[in-house]
Design a protein around this motif. Structure first.
Motif, mmCIF file in Angstrom:
data_model
loop_
_atom_site.group_PDB
_atom_site.id
_atom_site.type_symbol
_atom_site.label_atom_id
_atom_site.label_comp_id
_atom_site.label_asym_id
_atom_site.label_seq_id
_atom_site.Cartn_x
_atom_site.Cartn_y
_atom_site.Cartn_z
ATOM 1 N N LEU A 111 36.509 44.614 36.949
ATOM 2 C CA LEU A 111 38.086 44.588 36.318
ATOM 3 C C LEU A 111 38.443 46.016 36.484
ATOM 4 C CD1 LEU A 111 37.232 42.614 33.088
ATOM 5 C CD2 LEU A 111 37.882 41.801 35.317
ATOM 6 N N THR A 158 35.395 34.305 34.706
ATOM 7 C CA THR A 158 35.408 35.525 34.940
ATOM 8 C C THR A 158 36.805 35.854 35.262
ATOM 9 O OG1 THR A 158 34.697 35.694 37.306
ATOM 10 C CG2 THR A 158 33.210 36.231 35.697
ATOM 11 N N LEU A 216 38.186 36.080 31.503
ATOM 12 C CA LEU A 216 38.000 37.232 31.073
ATOM 13 C C LEU A 216 38.930 38.275 31.595
ATOM 14 C CD1 LEU A 216 34.187 37.193 30.952
ATOM 15 C CD2 LEU A 216 35.580 36.850 28.983
ATOM 16 N N GLY A 217 39.059 38.502 32.931
ATOM 17 C CA GLY A 217 39.853 39.369 33.536
ATOM 18 C C GLY A 217 41.377 39.229 32.897
ATOM 19 N N TRP A 244 41.442 40.821 29.295
ATOM 20 C CA TRP A 244 41.015 42.350 29.385
ATOM 21 C C TRP A 244 42.300 43.094 30.193
ATOM 22 C CZ3 TRP A 244 37.110 40.011 27.192
ATOM 23 C CH2 TRP A 244 36.175 41.056 26.450
ATOM 24 N N ARG A 279 39.569 41.298 22.245
ATOM 25 C CA ARG A 279 38.495 41.931 22.721
ATOM 26 C C ARG A 279 37.661 42.477 21.504
ATOM 27 N NH1 ARG A 279 42.807 43.407 26.192
ATOM 28 N NH2 ARG A 279 43.309 45.188 25.175
ATOM 29 N N VAL A 290 32.184 40.782 29.032
ATOM 30 C CA VAL A 290 32.719 42.110 29.722
ATOM 31 C C VAL A 290 31.845 43.304 29.342
ATOM 32 C CG1 VAL A 290 34.377 43.525 30.025
ATOM 33 C CG2 VAL A 290 35.043 41.287 30.297
ATOM 34 N N ARG A 329 34.599 48.328 34.257
ATOM 35 C CA ARG A 329 34.523 47.239 33.327
ATOM 36 C C ARG A 329 34.245 46.078 34.299
ATOM 37 N NH1 ARG A 329 39.604 47.280 29.535
ATOM 38 N NH2 ARG A 329 40.769 47.047 31.464
ATOM 39 N N TYR A 330 33.289 45.128 33.889
ATOM 40 C CA TYR A 330 32.811 44.062 34.731
ATOM 41 C C TYR A 330 32.562 42.737 34.099
ATOM 42 C CZ TYR A 330 31.479 48.398 37.171
ATOM 43 O OH TYR A 330 31.665 49.607 37.659
ATOM 44 N N ALA A 331 33.348 41.828 34.392
ATOM 45 C CA ALA A 331 33.262 40.540 33.716
ATOM 46 C C ALA A 331 32.165 39.771 34.330
ATOM 47 C CB ALA A 331 34.717 39.904 33.855
#
Length: 314
Positions: free
Chosen positions: A26, A200, A203-204, A207, A221, A260, A268-270
Protein backbone atom coordinates in the motif's frame (compact mmCIF):
# COMPACT_ATOMS: atom_id res chain seq x y z
CA UNK A 1 8.73 -15.70 -7.26
CA UNK A 2 8.93 -19.48 -7.68
CA UNK A 3 10.95 -19.74 -4.48
CA UNK A 4 8.31 -17.73 -2.61
CA UNK A 5 5.54 -19.92 -4.01
CA UNK A 6 7.44 -23.02 -2.90
CA UNK A 7 7.92 -21.64 0.60
CA UNK A 8 4.23 -20.78 0.92
CA UNK A 9 3.20 -24.19 -0.36
CA UNK A 10 5.55 -25.92 2.08
CA UNK A 11 4.31 -23.83 5.00
CA UNK A 12 0.68 -24.71 4.29
CA UNK A 13 1.50 -28.40 3.77
CA UNK A 14 3.54 -28.60 6.99
CA UNK A 15 0.57 -27.18 8.90
CA UNK A 16 -1.79 -29.74 7.38
CA UNK A 17 -3.89 -27.22 5.48
CA UNK A 18 -4.55 -26.03 1.97
CA UNK A 19 -4.11 -22.30 1.66
CA UNK A 20 -4.54 -19.28 -0.57
CA UNK A 21 -2.98 -15.86 -0.14
CA UNK A 22 -2.64 -12.42 -1.61
CA UNK A 23 -0.43 -9.57 -0.39
CA UNK A 24 0.04 -6.12 -1.84
CA UNK A 25 2.06 -3.04 -0.97
CA UNK A 26 0.00 0.00 0.00
CA UNK A 27 1.00 3.62 -0.10
CA UNK A 28 3.24 4.63 2.84
CA UNK A 29 1.58 6.02 5.91
CA UNK A 30 1.02 9.80 5.85
CA UNK A 31 4.09 11.77 6.79
CA UNK A 32 6.43 8.83 6.21
CA UNK A 33 8.85 8.66 3.33
CA UNK A 34 8.19 4.95 3.12
CA UNK A 35 10.62 2.24 2.18
CA UNK A 36 12.73 2.89 -0.93
CA UNK A 37 11.93 1.02 -4.12
CA UNK A 38 15.23 0.41 -5.91
CA UNK A 39 13.74 -2.00 -8.42
CA UNK A 40 12.23 0.61 -10.72
CA UNK A 41 9.25 -1.72 -11.16
CA UNK A 42 5.57 -1.12 -10.38
CA UNK A 43 5.27 1.03 -7.23
CA UNK A 44 2.74 -1.29 -5.60
CA UNK A 45 4.01 -4.87 -6.05
CA UNK A 46 1.97 -7.86 -5.04
CA UNK A 47 2.38 -11.57 -4.30
CA UNK A 48 -0.23 -14.27 -4.68
CA UNK A 49 -0.73 -17.96 -3.99
CA UNK A 50 -3.95 -19.00 -5.74
CA UNK A 51 -5.11 -15.41 -5.11
CA UNK A 52 -8.20 -15.56 -7.32
CA UNK A 53 -9.71 -18.67 -5.76
CA UNK A 54 -13.21 -18.01 -4.47
CA UNK A 55 -13.41 -18.41 -0.69
CA UNK A 56 -16.08 -18.29 1.99
CA UNK A 57 -15.41 -15.11 3.91
CA UNK A 58 -17.08 -16.02 7.22
CA UNK A 59 -16.48 -13.16 9.70
CA UNK A 60 -13.99 -11.49 7.37
CA UNK A 61 -17.07 -10.06 5.64
CA UNK A 62 -17.56 -7.85 8.69
CA UNK A 63 -14.95 -5.55 7.16
CA UNK A 64 -17.44 -4.91 4.33
CA UNK A 65 -20.17 -4.16 6.87
CA UNK A 66 -17.86 -1.73 8.67
CA UNK A 67 -16.93 0.10 5.48
CA UNK A 68 -20.59 0.29 4.47
CA UNK A 69 -21.63 1.81 7.81
CA UNK A 70 -18.99 4.51 7.49
CA UNK A 71 -19.81 5.15 3.84
CA UNK A 72 -23.45 5.71 4.77
CA UNK A 73 -22.41 7.91 7.68
CA UNK A 74 -20.23 9.98 5.34
CA UNK A 75 -23.24 10.35 3.03
CA UNK A 76 -25.44 11.53 5.92
CA UNK A 77 -27.62 8.42 5.81
CA UNK A 78 -26.58 6.97 9.17
CA UNK A 79 -25.52 8.53 12.46
CA UNK A 80 -22.77 6.52 14.10
CA UNK A 81 -23.96 7.77 17.50
CA UNK A 82 -27.57 6.65 17.01
CA UNK A 83 -28.77 4.13 19.59
CA UNK A 84 -29.80 0.63 18.54
CA UNK A 85 -31.69 -1.84 20.76
CA UNK A 86 -30.38 -5.37 21.19
CA UNK A 87 -33.01 -7.54 22.84
CA UNK A 88 -31.80 -10.64 24.64
CA UNK A 89 -34.52 -12.71 23.04
CA UNK A 90 -33.73 -13.71 19.48
CA UNK A 91 -30.28 -12.19 19.20
CA UNK A 92 -27.70 -13.93 17.04
CA UNK A 93 -25.82 -16.54 19.05
CA UNK A 94 -22.08 -16.65 19.57
CA UNK A 95 -19.36 -16.84 22.18
CA UNK A 96 -18.29 -13.18 22.39
CA UNK A 97 -19.74 -9.74 23.03
CA UNK A 98 -23.50 -9.24 22.93
CA UNK A 99 -23.90 -12.76 21.56
CA UNK A 100 -22.82 -14.15 24.93
CA UNK A 101 -24.64 -11.62 27.13
CA UNK A 102 -27.94 -12.30 28.85
CA UNK A 103 -29.72 -8.95 29.15
CA UNK A 104 -31.22 -6.34 26.87
CA UNK A 105 -28.72 -3.74 25.70
CA UNK A 106 -28.94 -0.38 23.93
CA UNK A 107 -25.81 1.04 22.36
CA UNK A 108 -24.55 3.22 19.53
CA UNK A 109 -23.90 2.01 16.01
CA UNK A 110 -20.21 2.79 16.37
CA UNK A 111 -19.96 0.75 19.57
CA UNK A 112 -21.68 -2.14 17.82
CA UNK A 113 -19.01 -1.78 15.14
CA UNK A 114 -16.33 -1.98 17.82
CA UNK A 115 -17.69 -5.26 19.18
CA UNK A 116 -18.12 -6.61 15.67
CA UNK A 117 -14.47 -5.97 14.81
CA UNK A 118 -12.63 -6.37 18.14
CA UNK A 119 -14.20 -9.65 19.29
CA UNK A 120 -16.11 -10.69 16.14
CA UNK A 121 -19.46 -10.33 17.90
CA UNK A 122 -22.12 -11.88 15.64
CA UNK A 123 -25.06 -10.22 17.39
CA UNK A 124 -23.47 -6.79 17.03
CA UNK A 125 -22.67 -7.51 13.39
CA UNK A 126 -26.24 -8.53 12.58
CA UNK A 127 -27.70 -5.48 14.30
CA UNK A 128 -25.43 -3.24 12.27
CA UNK A 129 -26.12 -5.25 9.14
CA UNK A 130 -29.87 -4.90 9.72
CA UNK A 131 -29.38 -1.15 9.96
CA UNK A 132 -27.35 -0.78 6.76
CA UNK A 133 -28.81 -3.65 4.69
CA UNK A 134 -27.25 -6.39 2.57
CA UNK A 135 -27.90 -4.43 -0.61
CA UNK A 136 -25.80 -1.52 0.64
CA UNK A 137 -22.98 -3.86 1.66
CA UNK A 138 -22.93 -5.21 -1.87
CA UNK A 139 -23.13 -1.69 -3.29
CA UNK A 140 -20.00 -0.82 -1.33
CA UNK A 141 -18.04 -3.66 -2.89
CA UNK A 142 -19.39 -2.86 -6.36
CA UNK A 143 -18.25 0.76 -5.98
CA UNK A 144 -14.74 -0.63 -5.51
CA UNK A 145 -15.03 -2.87 -8.57
CA UNK A 146 -15.01 -6.07 -6.51
CA UNK A 147 -17.07 -8.21 -8.85
CA UNK A 148 -16.63 -11.50 -6.97
CA UNK A 149 -17.22 -10.20 -3.44
CA UNK A 150 -20.82 -10.78 -2.38
CA UNK A 151 -22.84 -10.86 0.84
CA UNK A 152 -25.79 -13.24 0.51
CA UNK A 153 -26.90 -13.66 4.15
CA UNK A 154 -26.44 -12.39 7.67
CA UNK A 155 -24.56 -14.28 10.36
CA UNK A 156 -27.66 -15.70 12.01
CA UNK A 157 -28.72 -17.23 8.68
CA UNK A 158 -25.27 -18.74 8.18
CA UNK A 159 -25.46 -20.33 11.63
CA UNK A 160 -28.98 -21.61 11.00
CA UNK A 161 -27.81 -23.18 7.74
CA UNK A 162 -25.01 -25.00 9.55
CA UNK A 163 -27.44 -26.30 12.17
CA UNK A 164 -29.75 -27.59 9.46
CA UNK A 165 -26.89 -29.18 7.53
CA UNK A 166 -25.44 -30.81 10.65
CA UNK A 167 -28.74 -32.53 11.40
CA UNK A 168 -30.15 -33.75 14.71
CA UNK A 169 -26.70 -34.52 16.16
CA UNK A 170 -26.02 -30.78 16.25
CA UNK A 171 -22.55 -29.32 16.73
CA UNK A 172 -21.16 -32.74 17.64
CA UNK A 173 -21.68 -33.85 14.05
CA UNK A 174 -19.15 -31.26 12.85
CA UNK A 175 -16.35 -33.65 13.84
CA UNK A 176 -17.46 -35.87 10.95
CA UNK A 177 -15.72 -34.92 7.68
CA UNK A 178 -18.75 -36.14 5.72
CA UNK A 179 -20.98 -33.67 7.55
CA UNK A 180 -18.49 -30.83 7.14
CA UNK A 181 -18.31 -31.50 3.41
CA UNK A 182 -22.03 -30.77 3.00
CA UNK A 183 -22.12 -27.50 4.91
CA UNK A 184 -23.48 -24.72 2.72
CA UNK A 185 -21.50 -22.25 4.82
CA UNK A 186 -18.32 -23.74 3.37
CA UNK A 187 -19.50 -23.55 -0.24
CA UNK A 188 -18.54 -20.16 -1.72
CA UNK A 189 -21.24 -20.54 -4.35
CA UNK A 190 -23.86 -20.41 -1.58
CA UNK A 191 -22.33 -18.24 1.13
CA UNK A 192 -20.75 -14.84 1.66
CA UNK A 193 -17.69 -14.87 -0.55
CA UNK A 194 -14.72 -13.11 -2.09
CA UNK A 195 -11.14 -13.80 -3.21
CA UNK A 196 -7.85 -13.00 -1.48
CA UNK A 197 -6.95 -10.52 -4.25
CA UNK A 198 -10.25 -8.65 -3.94
CA UNK A 199 -9.95 -8.52 -0.16
CA UNK A 200 -6.53 -6.86 -0.27
CA UNK A 201 -8.03 -4.42 -2.76
CA UNK A 202 -10.76 -3.74 -0.19
CA UNK A 203 -8.15 -3.15 2.50
CA UNK A 204 -6.27 -0.82 0.18
CA UNK A 205 -9.42 1.23 -0.35
CA UNK A 206 -9.97 1.44 3.40
CA UNK A 207 -6.38 2.46 4.10
CA UNK A 208 -6.32 4.95 1.21
CA UNK A 209 -9.66 6.59 2.17
CA UNK A 210 -11.22 5.91 -1.22
CA UNK A 211 -14.88 5.81 -0.17
CA UNK A 212 -14.82 7.94 2.98
CA UNK A 213 -13.06 10.93 4.43
CA UNK A 214 -9.79 10.43 6.35
CA UNK A 215 -11.78 10.94 9.56
CA UNK A 216 -13.91 7.90 8.82
CA UNK A 217 -10.91 5.98 7.55
CA UNK A 218 -9.01 6.60 10.76
CA UNK A 219 -11.99 5.43 12.83
CA UNK A 220 -12.22 2.17 10.87
CA UNK A 221 -8.50 1.52 11.02
CA UNK A 222 -8.58 2.11 14.76
CA UNK A 223 -11.29 -0.52 15.23
CA UNK A 224 -9.37 -3.05 13.17
CA UNK A 225 -6.25 -2.42 15.25
CA UNK A 226 -8.22 -3.29 18.41
CA UNK A 227 -8.92 -6.89 17.39
CA UNK A 228 -7.96 -9.10 20.33
CA UNK A 229 -6.85 -12.30 18.57
CA UNK A 230 -3.03 -12.68 18.42
CA UNK A 231 -2.82 -16.25 17.13
CA UNK A 232 -3.06 -15.76 13.35
CA UNK A 233 -1.64 -12.80 11.40
CA UNK A 234 -0.12 -11.20 14.47
CA UNK A 235 1.87 -14.34 15.26
CA UNK A 236 4.01 -13.68 12.20
CA UNK A 237 5.00 -10.17 13.30
CA UNK A 238 5.98 -10.33 17.00
CA UNK A 239 7.58 -6.88 17.15
CA UNK A 240 6.68 -3.91 19.32
CA UNK A 241 7.30 -1.44 16.48
CA UNK A 242 5.28 -3.28 13.81
CA UNK A 243 1.57 -2.47 13.81
CA UNK A 244 -1.18 -4.82 12.67
CA UNK A 245 -4.89 -4.26 12.09
CA UNK A 246 -6.99 -7.19 10.96
CA UNK A 247 -10.13 -9.30 10.98
CA UNK A 248 -10.33 -13.04 11.45
CA UNK A 249 -12.84 -15.46 9.98
CA UNK A 250 -13.62 -18.97 11.27
CA UNK A 251 -15.86 -21.83 10.23
CA UNK A 252 -15.45 -25.60 10.66
CA UNK A 253 -12.06 -26.43 9.07
CA UNK A 254 -11.77 -22.84 7.74
CA UNK A 255 -9.44 -20.29 9.30
CA UNK A 256 -8.66 -16.92 7.77
CA UNK A 257 -7.52 -13.42 8.44
CA UNK A 258 -7.12 -10.26 6.43
CA UNK A 259 -5.19 -7.27 7.64
CA UNK A 260 -2.60 -4.57 7.15
CA UNK A 261 0.93 -4.77 8.51
CA UNK A 262 2.70 -1.44 9.09
CA UNK A 263 6.45 -1.05 9.63
CA UNK A 264 8.16 1.85 11.41
CA UNK A 265 9.57 3.14 8.09
CA UNK A 266 5.98 3.74 6.91
CA UNK A 267 5.76 0.66 4.71
CA UNK A 268 2.25 -0.83 4.71
CA UNK A 269 1.18 -4.21 3.34
CA UNK A 270 -2.31 -5.66 2.95
CA UNK A 271 -2.53 -9.42 3.36
CA UNK A 272 -5.36 -11.95 3.02
CA UNK A 273 -4.81 -15.59 3.99
CA UNK A 274 -7.43 -18.36 3.92
CA UNK A 275 -6.85 -21.97 4.92
CA UNK A 276 -8.82 -25.21 5.02
CA UNK A 277 -7.77 -28.11 7.27
CA UNK A 278 -8.40 -31.77 6.64
CA UNK A 279 -8.64 -32.29 10.41
CA UNK A 280 -12.06 -31.27 11.78
CA UNK A 281 -10.76 -30.53 15.30
CA UNK A 282 -11.78 -27.14 16.65
CA UNK A 283 -8.33 -26.48 18.14
CA UNK A 284 -5.49 -26.73 15.63
CA UNK A 285 -2.67 -24.36 16.65
CA UNK A 286 -0.59 -25.12 13.57
CA UNK A 287 -3.50 -24.21 11.28
CA UNK A 288 -3.85 -20.87 13.09
CA UNK A 289 -0.18 -19.96 13.22
CA UNK A 290 0.53 -20.78 9.57
CA UNK A 291 -1.58 -17.75 8.67
CA UNK A 292 1.04 -15.59 10.36
CA UNK A 293 3.87 -17.63 8.86
CA UNK A 294 2.52 -17.29 5.31
CA UNK A 295 1.83 -13.59 5.76
CA UNK A 296 5.38 -13.03 6.99
CA UNK A 297 6.84 -14.90 4.01
CA UNK A 298 4.83 -12.69 1.64
CA UNK A 299 5.56 -9.39 3.39
CA UNK A 300 9.26 -10.20 3.70
CA UNK A 301 9.32 -10.84 -0.04
CA UNK A 302 7.63 -7.51 -0.74
CA UNK A 303 10.17 -5.80 1.49
CA UNK A 304 13.20 -7.67 0.11
CA UNK A 305 14.30 -4.76 -2.13
CA UNK A 306 14.13 -2.51 0.92
CA UNK A 307 16.44 -4.76 2.92
CA UNK A 308 18.82 -5.05 -0.03
CA UNK A 309 19.02 -1.26 -0.32
CA UNK A 310 19.69 -0.85 3.39
CA UNK A 311 22.53 -3.34 3.16
CA UNK A 312 24.06 -1.50 0.18
CA UNK A 313 23.77 1.90 1.86
CA UNK A 314 25.44 0.64 4.99
Amino acid sequence: MTEIQDRLGSAFADAGVSGVLHARTLRPSPGAAGPPDPSGEAPFPEIGYEPDQLVCTASVHKVCVLLTAHRLAAEGRLRLTERIDCRAAGRTVGSTGLSAMLDDVRMSARDLAYLMMAVSDNAAADLLLERVGLDEVNRTTRLLGLERTLAVENFAAAQAGMRDDAGPAGAGALADPAVVSRLRALDPARSNRSTPRELTRLLGALWHDELCSPEHGEAMRRLMSLQVWPHRLASGFPFDDVGLAGKTGTLPTLRAEVGVVEYPDGGRYAVAVFTRAADTAHVLPAADSVIGTAARIAVDALRAPVRATVRRVR
